[in-house]
Design a protein around this motif. Structure first.
Motif, PDB file in Angstrom:
ATOM      1  N   ALA A 142       0.852  -1.201   0.000  1.00 37.45           N
ATOM      2  CA  ALA A 142       0.000   0.000   0.000  1.00 37.45           C
ATOM      3  C   ALA A 142       0.879   1.239   0.000  1.00 37.45           C
ATOM      4  N   ALA A 143       0.385   2.288  -0.660  1.00 38.44           N
ATOM      5  CA  ALA A 143       1.123   3.546  -0.690  1.00 38.44           C
ATOM      6  C   ALA A 143       0.142   4.705  -0.685  1.00 38.44           C
ATOM      7  N   TYR A 144       0.527   5.756   0.003  1.00 39.45           N
ATOM      8  CA  TYR A 144      -0.248   6.999   0.062  1.00 39.45           C
ATOM      9  C   TYR A 144       0.633   8.094  -0.537  1.00 39.45           C
ATOM     10  N   ILE A 145       0.207   8.615  -1.686  1.00 35.43           N
ATOM     11  CA  ILE A 145       1.058   9.533  -2.448  1.00 35.43           C
ATOM     12  C   ILE A 145       0.245  10.776  -2.782  1.00 35.43           C
ATOM     13  N   SER A 146       0.747  11.946  -2.388  1.00 32.26           N
ATOM     14  CA  SER A 146       0.003  13.180  -2.651  1.00 32.26           C
ATOM     15  C   SER A 146       0.797  14.146  -3.500  1.00 32.26           C
ATOM     16  N   THR A 147       0.072  15.079  -4.112  1.00 39.49           N
ATOM     17  CA  THR A 147       0.684  16.114  -4.950  1.00 39.49           C
ATOM     18  C   THR A 147      -0.295  17.275  -5.064  1.00 39.49           C
ATOM     19  N   PRO A 181      -0.178   2.765 -14.049  1.00 41.47           N
ATOM     20  CA  PRO A 181       0.668   1.685 -14.577  1.00 41.47           C
ATOM     21  C   PRO A 181       1.503   0.968 -13.528  1.00 41.47           C
ATOM     22  N   HIS A 182       1.608   1.525 -12.336  1.00 47.17           N
ATOM     23  CA  HIS A 182       2.514   0.983 -11.329  1.00 47.17           C
ATOM     24  C   HIS A 182       1.806   0.274 -10.179  1.00 47.17           C
ATOM     25  N   PHE A 183       0.471   0.319 -10.152  1.00 46.75           N
ATOM     26  CA  PHE A 183      -0.275  -0.257  -9.039  1.00 46.75           C
ATOM     27  C   PHE A 183      -1.503  -1.009  -9.549  1.00 46.75           C
ATOM     28  N   GLY A 184      -1.967  -1.957  -8.736  1.00 49.57           N
ATOM     29  CA  GLY A 184      -3.159  -2.703  -9.104  1.00 49.57           C
ATOM     30  C   GLY A 184      -4.414  -1.867  -9.042  1.00 49.57           C
ATOM     31  N   SER A 185      -4.480  -0.941  -8.066  1.00 52.67           N
ATOM     32  CA  SER A 185      -5.636  -0.046  -7.952  1.00 52.67           C
ATOM     33  C   SER A 185      -5.177   1.306  -7.425  1.00 52.67           C
ATOM     34  N   VAL A 186      -5.850   2.353  -7.883  1.00 49.75           N
ATOM     35  CA  VAL A 186      -5.550   3.715  -7.447  1.00 49.75           C
ATOM     36  C   VAL A 186      -6.872   4.417  -7.152  1.00 49.75           C
ATOM     37  N   GLU A 187      -7.026   4.880  -5.905  1.00 55.01           N
ATOM     38  CA  GLU A 187      -8.175   5.692  -5.528  1.00 55.01           C
ATOM     39  C   GLU A 187      -7.701   7.118  -5.295  1.00 55.01           C
ATOM     40  N   LEU A 188      -8.321   8.077  -5.985  1.00 55.17           N
ATOM     41  CA  LEU A 188      -7.931   9.477  -5.840  1.00 55.17           C
ATOM     42  C   LEU A 188      -8.908  10.217  -4.935  1.00 55.17           C
ATOM     43  N   LEU A 189      -8.360  10.922  -3.959  1.00 51.54           N
ATOM     44  CA  LEU A 189      -9.128  11.808  -3.103  1.00 51.54           C
ATOM     45  C   LEU A 189      -8.609  13.229  -3.288  1.00 51.54           C
ATOM     46  N   GLY A 190      -9.454  14.199  -3.011  1.00 48.32           N
ATOM     47  CA  GLY A 190      -9.051  15.587  -3.089  1.00 48.32           C
ATOM     48  C   GLY A 190      -9.123  16.243  -1.719  1.00 48.32           C
ATOM     49  N   LYS A 243     -11.366  20.701  -8.574  1.00 43.11           N
ATOM     50  CA  LYS A 243     -11.342  21.890  -7.708  1.00 43.11           C
ATOM     51  C   LYS A 243     -10.547  21.656  -6.423  1.00 43.11           C
ATOM     52  N   ALA A 244      -9.931  20.491  -6.287  1.00 48.32           N
ATOM     53  CA  ALA A 244      -9.201  20.165  -5.066  1.00 48.32           C
ATOM     54  C   ALA A 244      -7.931  21.005  -4.942  1.00 48.32           C
ATOM     55  N   LEU A 245      -7.478  21.175  -3.721  1.00 45.40           N
ATOM     56  CA  LEU A 245      -6.193  21.820  -3.467  1.00 45.40           C
ATOM     57  C   LEU A 245      -5.051  20.862  -3.784  1.00 45.40           C
ATOM     58  N   ASP A 246      -5.153  19.658  -3.263  1.00 43.04           N
ATOM     59  CA  ASP A 246      -4.155  18.595  -3.449  1.00 43.04           C
ATOM     60  C   ASP A 246      -4.878  17.302  -3.761  1.00 43.04           C
ATOM     61  N   PHE A 247      -4.145  16.362  -4.319  1.00 39.52           N
ATOM     62  CA  PHE A 247      -4.653  15.008  -4.525  1.00 39.52           C
ATOM     63  C   PHE A 247      -3.931  14.064  -3.581  1.00 39.52           C
ATOM     64  N   LEU A 248      -4.668  13.127  -3.000  1.00 37.59           N
ATOM     65  CA  LEU A 248      -4.080  12.013  -2.265  1.00 37.59           C
ATOM     66  C   LEU A 248      -4.485  10.735  -2.970  1.00 37.59           C
ATOM     67  N   ALA A 249      -3.494  10.006  -3.441  1.00 43.79           N
ATOM     68  CA  ALA A 249      -3.733   8.724  -4.091  1.00 43.79           C
ATOM     69  C   ALA A 249      -3.519   7.595  -3.089  1.00 43.79           C
ATOM     70  N   VAL A 250      -4.529   6.748  -2.954  1.00 50.01           N
ATOM     71  CA  VAL A 250      -4.427   5.543  -2.138  1.00 50.01           C
ATOM     72  C   VAL A 250      -4.176   4.396  -3.104  1.00 50.01           C
ATOM     73  N   CYS A 251      -2.955   3.875  -3.096  1.00 47.88           N
ATOM     74  CA  CYS A 251      -2.510   2.912  -4.122  1.00 47.88           C
ATOM     75  C   CYS A 251      -2.324   1.536  -3.497  1.00 47.88           C
ATOM     76  N   ARG A 252      -2.800   0.528  -4.207  1.00 51.05           N
ATOM     77  CA  ARG A 252      -2.647  -0.859  -3.754  1.00 51.05           C
ATOM     78  C   ARG A 252      -1.923  -1.655  -4.828  1.00 51.05           C
ATOM     79  N   ALA A 253      -1.083  -2.576  -4.384  1.00 53.84           N
ATOM     80  CA  ALA A 253      -0.313  -3.394  -5.322  1.00 53.84           C
ATOM     81  C   ALA A 253      -1.217  -4.310  -6.121  1.00 53.84           C
TER      82      ALA A 253
END
Length: 253
Positions: A142-147, A181-190, A243-253
């Motif tokens: 699992a990975a939590y990646i924001s930008t 392309p790098h994870f089995g699933s990606v959920e995007l939150l704002g 309209k989000a300030l940042d994105f947080l991606a919840v990534c699963r292998a």
């Protein structure tokens, strides 16, 4: 917001802990003028910490170390990794818990297997993000990646903001295309403004930015308002990502 021509150092550091200077590369606690950005980061760290209870976690590009310390309040073990020597020395001097350690090194070189990777507000600084994302997917399930969201950070139509530390900024579609392309699933939150920041947003739409200069209360108001911002003045949700300030991606292998 901090004045670019002024030097800001962390205030009131514990004995033996060298204060860091605010350069714009990373956010810092204990700088009142920086509190908005600091709390914006803390809101995400706290959300992730709730989901990392009992896990082994690495906080890549941990900077000053406050986020690693927040994660360690819930996680079984936390490793904070940063290449900057001043940030590394500050973090290990200031934040001490039995389940928290700091390592100085490049995030691209981290190889230890963990349960979760936390990598916040840094992918936009990376020259070869795809290579790093491959590494992240290999060391944890699992990975939590924001930008930041380019659409709300940069001027309309611009490819990026004027932040000199950012190599590339992303809109929601571009960010998903980078990660999937790098994870089995990606959920995007704002991340969005809430509570008093939302009220401030609505006040600006109603003309507040014309009123406070005319009344000569700009500095007194913001000298109180900015330090009063808390992590609860931000909220994560999955709707209206453009309209989000940042994105947080919840990534699963």
């Amino acid at each position: 917001m901090p004045n670019a021509d002024q030097t800001y150092l962390q205030a009131d550091q514990p004995d033996g802990v060298p204060p860091l200077e605010l350069t714009g590369e990373r956010t810092l606690p204990d700088v009142p003028e920086e509190n908005y950005w600091y709390r914006r980061h803390v809101a995400v760290y706290e959300w992730i910490a709730e989901r990392c209870a009992g896990l082994r976690v690495v906080d890549l590009a941990c900077g000053e170390g406050y986020g690693s310390d927040l994660l360690a309040q819930r996680a079984a073990e936390v490793i904070g990794v940063d290449a900057n020597p001043e940030a590394f020395e500050h973090a290990r001097a200031r934040y001490r818990r039995p389940n928290l350690q700091f390592q100085r090194g490049l995030v691209e070189e981290f190889e230890q297997e963990v349960d979760a990777v936390v990598f916040l507000q840094t992918i936009e600084h990376i020259h070869e993000p795809g290579v790093l994302l491959d590494r992240i997917s290999q060391v944890a399930p699992a990975a939590y990646i924001s930008t930041p969201n380019r659409l709300t950070l940069a001027p309309p139509g611009a490819e990026k903001s004027d932040n000199p530390w950012h190599l590339r900024e992303y809109d929601p579609g571009q960010y998903r295309d980078l990660l999937e392309p790098h994870f089995g699933s990606v959920e995007l939150l704002g991340l969005f403004h809430a509570r008093k920041l939302r009220a401030h947003e609505l006040a600006i739409r109603a003309g507040w930015d014309r009123i406070h200069p005319a009344l000569h209360i700009t500095k007194p108001f913001y000298d109180r308002f900015i330090p009063a911002i808390s992590a609860s003045d931000f909220r994560l949700r999955s709707e209206d990502l453009g309209k989000a300030l940042d994105f947080l991606a919840v990534c699963r292998a």
